[in-house]
Scaffold this active site. Structure first.
Site, PDB file in Angstrom:
ATOM      1  N   GLU A 200      23.834  -2.581  -2.633  1.00 48.78           N
ATOM      2  CA  GLU A 200      23.678  -3.709  -3.547  1.00 48.78           C
ATOM      3  C   GLU A 200      24.990  -4.295  -4.063  1.00 48.78           C
ATOM      4  O   GLU A 200      25.304  -4.221  -5.256  1.00 48.78           O
ATOM      5  CB  GLU A 200      22.792  -3.299  -4.731  1.00 48.78           C
ATOM      6  CG  GLU A 200      21.387  -2.895  -4.314  1.00 48.78           C
ATOM      7  CD  GLU A 200      20.486  -2.561  -5.499  1.00 48.78           C
ATOM      8  OE1 GLU A 200      21.008  -2.404  -6.620  1.00 48.78           O
ATOM      9  OE2 GLU A 200      19.270  -2.457  -5.307  1.00 48.78           O
ATOM     10  N   GLU A 417      14.758   0.156  -0.473  1.00 44.98           N
ATOM     11  CA  GLU A 417      14.200   0.525  -1.777  1.00 44.98           C
ATOM     12  C   GLU A 417      13.050  -0.413  -2.105  1.00 44.98           C
ATOM     13  O   GLU A 417      13.128  -1.612  -1.863  1.00 44.98           O
ATOM     14  CB  GLU A 417      15.236   0.443  -2.914  1.00 44.98           C
ATOM     15  CG  GLU A 417      16.328   1.488  -2.880  1.00 44.98           C
ATOM     16  CD  GLU A 417      17.324   1.333  -4.029  1.00 44.98           C
ATOM     17  OE1 GLU A 417      16.952   0.746  -5.074  1.00 44.98           O
ATOM     18  OE2 GLU A 417      18.469   1.785  -3.877  1.00 44.98           O
TER      19      GLU A 417
END
Length: 534
Positions: A200, A417
């Protein structure tokens, strides 16, 4: 005891008959299961080093920026820290058994840079004890039939590198990360086939350098008075620029490493939201959606696919956005085998006419406002977590996958995720948290949309990882937010307790070809609750 056994038999028979007759099926008469997805589709659970391991001063590990951030500014992490976390460092063997019991294929975890290279630099020496820990972890996974899926960097750079030159604010980070990654490939590459460089980069750059609510905790003072230094208008762009170059350097090392097998893959993990216009009849709001997607996804994916940043960002940020040289562009372009997608939720966006250009920052460069409701007052979903931040919008997963397919040449994707949290504010019992029906419904609905994206839309998705195996340290929320399939009892020795979602996944992933339908699962759950009162 005999009464309980009779009750079980009766309940299961009735539930099975109900399911066979197609009664009360609130989800589907043909429920999804492992076999609804392509052969070799990868199902797993995800974690990260700082959120799980603990043992921050054991085994030769040095301090990371998150150790410093949580202790220097405890009020910014709910007065919590990762000193112990969920003690995965000492309990990984028992936790791997939990993964195996759920019939998961893979375990995504990150390497702690400061546990492997305490100074952050390969030239200063290797912590052999830290390397051995990860070798033991990888071996234990493989012995239990679980594939290791490794992230090299999940936000926890050694504090020493930030002290020396500002970590990702400096181009010096590129070679240090290259060397660290090369060492990891050499040490673990013979047993690990799936790699990601960074987790991320959007969140790392924006939360750490624009909003200042995560480590490094930097921002312009007028953005957040708790920030002691920073520039929200320049630093997020600079950090991500160096991060992309460091990623590309690591991929270069990966592709020439003799320990890496030919079927091994490497990628990067992005964290897109989906966006809908605040006013569906407004062209300005529809254009705001496109800008939001460009900043949220294109900022990092466009350089990887096309070799440069989106024009939208170039125009908005101007000379505050670094540029790639021709050589750098060629190095970054195509520096991936797959893209990891962490998808959780969606937002409405509206065009913003009231941006103060005298105070530039990354978030206002987008010229939009994020909204929890649309113009008519509707939320994007009826289901949200306890914080009212994460709204369940499964359709957004399918939409984001199609957006990436159409705009970025249909790259191979792993959903690295996807998860739903409970907010523990002291008023909820453990039993209530264990009965996590919302989490089960969240995963089932997202898996339904994912299956459609693959089979109907042609999106090239190869795997799905839930966040997370265990409740854990959730950054600025501390331990108050729980994402785990297993409950961690922080008051009683960190005991692990299976939530109902863990049992649901166990049956969803059964290899017998006879998964437990959702209504049968709910009947068994009702039976179990009834027995507790006998």
């Amino acid at each position: 005891m005999a009464i309980k056994l009779i009750a079980l038999v009766i309940t299961l028979c009735v539930a099975s008959w109900d399911v066979a007759q197609g009664r009360s099926l609130r989800f589907s008469t043909t429920p999804l299961n492992r076999y609804s997805f392509p052969p070799h589709f990868d199902f797993g659970v995800a974690s990260s080093a700082y959120q799980y391991e603990g043992a921050v001063e054991e085994g030769g590990r040095s301090l990371s920026i998150w150790d410093n951030f949580t202790h220097a500014f405890p009020e910014r992490t709910n007065m919590d820290n990762g000193d112990v976390a969920v003690d995965f460092y000492h309990r990984y063997k028992e936790d791997i058994k939990l993964i195996k019991e759920m019939n998961m294929d893979s375990f995504r975890f990150s390497l702690s840079w400061s546990r492997i290279l305490p100074s952050g630099k390969l030239s200063d020496g290797v912590n052999k004890e830290g390397v051995q820990f990860y070798k033991n972890l990888i071996d234990e996974l493989i012995e239990n039939g679980i594939k290791p899926f490794v992230t090299i960097y999940h936000w926890d750079i050694p504090q020493a590198l930030d002290d020396e030159y500002g970590s990702f604010l400096s181009p010096r980070i590129i070679d240090d990360f290259r060397n660290y990654a090369r060492f990891c490939f050499q040490e673990f590459g013979d047993k690990v086939s799936m790699w990601t460089t960074f987790n991320e980069p959007y969140v790392y750059s924006v939360s750490g350098y624009d909003a200042g609510n995560k480590a490094m905790g930097r921002c312009s003072k007028w953005v957040n008075s708790l920030c002691i230094a920073g520039d929200s208008g320049t630093e997020p762009y600079l950090v991500s620029h160096h991060l992309l170059l460091a990623h590309a350097a690591a991929v270069e090392e990966f592709r020439k490493c003799d320990k890496i097998s030919q079927d091994s893959k490497i990628g990067i993990v992005l964290s897109p939201y989906w966006f809908e216009p605040y006013d569906s009849a407004s062209n300005a709001d529809k254009e705001a959606v496109e800008r939001a997607l460009a900043f949220n996804i294109g900022w990092h994916l466009s350089p990887l696919v096309f070799g440069d940043y989106p024009e939208t960002i170039k125009i908005s940020a101007g000379n505050r956005l670094p540029s790639f040289t021709k050589e750098q562009s060629m190095m970054v372009k195509n520096s991936f085998d797959f893209i990891g997608v962490n998808y959780y939720t969606a937002r409405f966006v509206a065009h913003d006419l009231n941006v103060d250009i005298s105070r530039p920052r990354f978030m206002t460069d987008q010229h939009l406002q994020y909204k929890l409701t649309n113009r008519t007052g509707d939320t994007i979903s009826l289901e949200s977590d306890g914080t009212k931040i994460l709204w369940s919008y499964p359709e957004g997963l399918r939409k984001i996958l199609n957006y990436i397919k159409n705009k970025y040449n249909n790259p191979t994707i792993y959903i690295t995720e996807n998860g739903f949290d409970d907010y523990e504010n002291g008023t909820v019992t453990r039993e209530e948290i264990l009965e996590d029906t919302k989490r089960i419904e969240y995963h089932q609905k997202h898996l339904q949309e994912l299956q459609k994206a693959i089979t109907e839309d042609g999106c090239d998705v190869k795997g799905y990882f839930t966040w997370s195996l265990l409740d854990n340290f959730e950054w600025e929320h501390g331990y108050a937010v729980r994402f785990g399939l297993y409950y961690v009892d922080y008051k009683n020795g960190l005991q692990r307790h299976a939530k109902h979602s863990a049992m649901w996944f166990k049956h969803f992933l059964e290899r017998s070809g006879k998964p437990m339908p959702m209504d049968l699962f709910k009947s068994v759950k009702r039976w179990w609750s009834t027995l507790q009162m006998i």
